[in-house]
Design a protein around this motif. Structure first.
Motif, PDB file in Angstrom:
ATOM      1  N   UNK A 154      -0.442   2.085  14.788  1.00 24.23           N
ATOM      2  CA  UNK A 154       0.369   0.894  14.533  1.00 24.23           C
ATOM      3  C   UNK A 154      -0.297  -0.017  13.503  1.00 24.23           C
ATOM      4  N   UNK A 155      -1.630  -0.099  13.528  1.00 24.83           N
ATOM      5  CA  UNK A 155      -2.305  -0.976  12.573  1.00 24.83           C
ATOM      6  C   UNK A 155      -2.345  -0.387  11.162  1.00 24.83           C
ATOM      7  N   UNK A 156      -1.809   0.820  10.995  1.00 23.84           N
ATOM      8  CA  UNK A 156      -1.713   1.427   9.661  1.00 23.84           C
ATOM      9  C   UNK A 156      -0.310   1.286   9.076  1.00 23.84           C
ATOM     10  N   UNK A 157       0.527   0.501   9.750  1.00 23.80           N
ATOM     11  CA  UNK A 157       1.886   0.249   9.283  1.00 23.80           C
ATOM     12  C   UNK A 157       2.047  -1.219   8.909  1.00 23.80           C
ATOM     13  N   UNK A 158       2.909  -1.474   7.946  1.00 26.84           N
ATOM     14  CA  UNK A 158       3.340  -2.835   7.641  1.00 26.84           C
ATOM     15  C   UNK A 158       4.803  -2.905   8.044  1.00 26.84           C
ATOM     16  N   UNK A 159       5.082  -3.548   9.178  1.00 26.94           N
ATOM     17  CA  UNK A 159       6.400  -3.494   9.797  1.00 26.94           C
ATOM     18  C   UNK A 159       7.407  -4.402   9.083  1.00 26.94           C
ATOM     19  N   UNK A 160       8.610  -3.853   8.900  1.00 26.00           N
ATOM     20  CA  UNK A 160       9.756  -4.604   8.411  1.00 26.00           C
ATOM     21  C   UNK A 160      10.791  -4.591   9.537  1.00 26.00           C
ATOM     22  N   UNK A 161      10.551  -5.387  10.568  1.00 17.55           N
ATOM     23  CA  UNK A 161      11.386  -5.330  11.745  1.00 17.55           C
ATOM     24  C   UNK A 161      10.945  -4.187  12.652  1.00 17.55           C
ATOM     25  N   UNK A 162      11.835  -3.777  13.563  1.00 17.05           N
ATOM     26  CA  UNK A 162      11.474  -2.786  14.577  1.00 17.05           C
ATOM     27  C   UNK A 162      11.653  -1.353  14.116  1.00 17.05           C
ATOM     28  N   UNK A 163      12.454  -1.121  13.056  1.00 18.14           N
ATOM     29  CA  UNK A 163      12.859   0.243  12.758  1.00 18.14           C
ATOM     30  C   UNK A 163      12.501   0.731  11.347  1.00 18.14           C
ATOM     31  N   UNK A 198       9.158   0.517   8.229  1.00 18.82           N
ATOM     32  CA  UNK A 198       7.806   0.046   7.923  1.00 18.82           C
ATOM     33  C   UNK A 198       7.342   0.638   6.609  1.00 18.82           C
ATOM     34  N   UNK A 199       6.342   0.021   6.033  1.00 15.87           N
ATOM     35  CA  UNK A 199       5.660   0.589   4.884  1.00 15.87           C
ATOM     36  C   UNK A 199       4.307   1.141   5.321  1.00 15.87           C
ATOM     37  N   UNK A 200       3.895   2.225   4.654  1.00 14.95           N
ATOM     38  CA  UNK A 200       2.580   2.797   4.939  1.00 14.95           C
ATOM     39  C   UNK A 200       1.517   1.953   4.256  1.00 14.95           C
ATOM     40  N   UNK A 201       0.493   1.623   4.999  1.00 13.70           N
ATOM     41  CA  UNK A 201      -0.565   0.766   4.455  1.00 13.70           C
ATOM     42  C   UNK A 201      -1.472   1.552   3.515  1.00 13.70           C
ATOM     43  N   UNK A 202      -2.198   0.818   2.704  1.00 15.37           N
ATOM     44  CA  UNK A 202      -3.148   1.460   1.787  1.00 15.37           C
ATOM     45  C   UNK A 202      -4.259   2.160   2.561  1.00 15.37           C
ATOM     46  N   UNK A 203      -4.647   1.584   3.703  1.00 16.45           N
ATOM     47  CA  UNK A 203      -5.707   2.207   4.500  1.00 16.45           C
ATOM     48  C   UNK A 203      -5.267   3.572   5.030  1.00 16.45           C
ATOM     49  N   UNK A 204      -3.997   3.690   5.430  1.00 14.33           N
ATOM     50  CA  UNK A 204      -3.478   4.977   5.882  1.00 14.33           C
ATOM     51  C   UNK A 204      -3.462   5.980   4.738  1.00 14.33           C
ATOM     52  N   UNK A 205      -2.946   5.574   3.583  1.00 15.64           N
ATOM     53  CA  UNK A 205      -2.863   6.484   2.439  1.00 15.64           C
ATOM     54  C   UNK A 205      -4.252   6.968   2.041  1.00 15.64           C
ATOM     55  N   UNK A 206      -5.226   6.083   2.151  1.00 16.11           N
ATOM     56  CA  UNK A 206      -6.610   6.469   1.843  1.00 16.11           C
ATOM     57  C   UNK A 206      -7.128   7.481   2.860  1.00 16.11           C
TER      58      UNK A 206
END
Length: 562
Positions: free
Chosen positions: A34-43, A45-53
């Motif tokens: 969950x901390x690797x997502x940037x949420x846009x509401x409940x349904x 999200x954007x993938x965080x840079x830390x996840x992509x790395x």
């Protein structure tokens, strides 16, 4: 619910009746915290840079490309098959992730309506994806038009670089079909209001910044590509870049969030990365490289699509996106519909719902050419028969027999009506094909002359007998090569309705030529656009746009998005 009951519901009704799971649950099944997502509401999200790395260290899965024959004006359900195949792969025990393009408001409100799949093979939330989603297209539009403002201001404030106002090649953009903006005059009203000059608008999906975002690996690559954009030429005909103007940093800043892939889900909760949306008849027609590469790390199979037929989307996916990103597809699915094959066999648009085995068999020549194109790239393939409710059992059998007689692997896809269950045959076939060694080879080499690259595509992919270059195009080729851009791949702008550059020539035309009327170097995106026929970078709306059927009720529920 019975199949009959399902057929009575529209795509948007099916979407609205679906109970979505929280996007954090969808993400967790492919190992995203969950901390690797940037949420846009409940349904969404954007993938965080830390996840992509973090994902860069993981092994890639298999890459499945979904393409099609030349479509009817209503499209052939390629997005539906993409979503349905992803769902079906998960149903047969594979770990699959989908990678798709974001819809443009142009087609959504123009001719085709919504573009998030259909029936029981959709990406959700369908209404939001089809409208503003996470704002990516607006960010691209803003960056595009900010650059236009910076260019005009540079000229107004003294024109230090000596830009020739008559040779500005950067266009403004808008994410809606608006033919009135194809050719405009800006700066009217005297010197205080800027330099008066002719200008043009492209639809946002055709903006070079859209292509740049979809081919950039990361933020550093994004900045590099933005820096390399050619905005115009000096009075001495020297190209001027964004880097010389000094605005690459501010443009990248406008795109910082848009650069991150969007995560959503299908009706059956299969993870889907929906990111970027260049048109395939004008631009390169593929979702972002960043999203595709992330999907390859998240699942054992990535199912992605390329716009329109194999003559456009697949050719550009394989010659541009794969060579740029170092991708090697494992298999290709070629979507064919009974109605489109009948159209290519001579049936009128109003008669496509009527049984006509003769027209169907005649139209298989179009399918055969697209199969030959995929073979030319050295890739295994399967034909997916995307079933419509108007298709007769006899017609389905005729197409299956044609595939068998010509040794083409084939499977029936009933994913619109049945979701993943209706795609299990296709999923098993595709997974089997993906295990075969890939002999993928692009059709041309970077060092080939620009003219040869174009002639190769015209002959090998379209089946053209020859290529005609206007005097303007020949002059532009000389300038492109003189400026050191000759090793860039070619992005063909061509009608999607025909293998030729004439939309009225259906089936498999013979003895035709392709006319190259103009070339435009997209030095930031890293390709050269070759315009053929009457293709325009700003489409127009039809007589009765799909927007006429759209509304919103008192409860805030969208209506008419297909």
């Amino acid at each position: 619910m019975s199949a009959l009951g399902k057929k009575k519901l529209s795509d948007i009704e099916i979407a609205q009746n679906t109970v979505m799971e929280k996007i954090t649950e969808t993400a967790s099944r492919v190992g995203i915290r969950e901390d690797e997502l940037e949420l846009y509401g409940a349904y969404k999200a954007k993938l965080s840079e830390s996840l992509l790395s973090r994902l860069k260290k993981k092994k890639d899965g298999k890459l499945i490309l979904v393409t099609s024959i030349n479509p009817t004006p209503a499209g052939e359900g390629k997005s539906t098959v993409t979503a349905g195949l992803g769902q079906a792969l998960n149903r047969i025990g594979k770990s699959a992730v989908i990678a798709m393009r974001e819809p443009s408001l142009g087609p959504v409100m123009g001719l085709k309506g919504g573009a998030a799949g259909g029936g029981y093979s959709q990406v959700l939330p369908m209404e939001e994806i089809n409208l503003h989603f996470t704002g990516d297209l607006h960010a691209i539009t803003a960056a595009n038009n900010a650059l236009s403002a910076f260019i005009d201001n540079h000229i107004h404030q003294g024109n230090e670089l000596g830009l020739d106002p008559g040779r500005i090649v950067w266009k403004r953009a808008l994410d809606i079909n608006d033919r009135s903006l194809r050719n405009v005059v800006t700066g009217l009203g005297g010197p205080a209001n800027g330099h008066t000059r002719e200008d043009q608008f492209s639809i946002t999906a055709a903006s070079e910044i859209m292509a740049i975002l979809c081919l950039a690996e990361d933020m550093a690559d994004l900045k590099k590509r933005l820096s390399a954009i050619t905005v115009g030429y000096t009075y001495e005909k020297k190209p001027v870049t964004v880097e010389e103007l000094g605005y690459q940093g501010s443009l990248a800043l406008l795109l910082k969030d848009a650069m991150k892939p969007n995560l959503v889900q299908t009706i059956e909760h299969t993870p889907a990365l929906v990111h970027g949306g260049p048109f395939a008849n004008i631009a390169h027609g593929c979702n972002s490289l960043a999203a595709t590469k992330a999907a390859l790390k998240l699942g054992d199979y990535t199912v992605t699509e390329a716009g329109f037929g194999a003559d456009l989307g697949a050719e550009k996916f394989l010659n541009i996106k794969c060579t740029t990103g170092g991708l090697v597809p494992s298999a290709v699915v070629i979507v064919a519909t009974i109605r489109a094959l009948k159209m290519h066999g001579g049936a009128g648009l109003d008669d496509l719902g009527k049984p006509d085995a003769s027209a169907l068999l005649s139209g298989c020549s179009n399918l055969q050419k697209h199969i030959e194109t995929i073979r030319a790239f050295g890739l295994p393939y399967a034909v997916a028969i995307n079933r419509f409710s108007s298709d007769s059992e006899e017609e389905i059998q005729v197409l299956k027999e044609w595939c068998a007689e010509n040794s083409h692997p084939c499977a029936l896809a009933e994913v619109w009506e049945k979701g993943g269950e209706g795609g299990e045959e296709l999923a098993r076939l595709t997974a089997e094909l993906a295990e075969k060694p890939s002999a993928f080879t692009p059709l041309y080499k970077p060092e080939d002359p620009v003219k040869k690259k174009i002639e190769t595509i015209a002959a090998a992919v379209y089946g053209a007998a020859g290529t005609i270059f206007t005097s303007k195009a020949l002059k532009q080729i000389k300038e492109i090569e003189a400026n050191g851009w000759g090793e860039l791949p070619v992005c063909m702008a061509k009608t999607q309705y025909s293998l030729s550059d004439d939309p009225a020539r259906r089936g498999r035309p013979e003895d035709f030529t392709i006319t190259i009327r103009e070339l435009k170097p997209s030095t930031g995106a890293g390709f050269i656009v070759a315009l053929t026929g009457e293709v325009m970078t700003m489409p127009g709306l039809p007589k009765k746009p799909a927007a006429l059927n759209m509304d919103i009720d008192e409860a805030g529920r969208a209506k008419g998005l297909f």
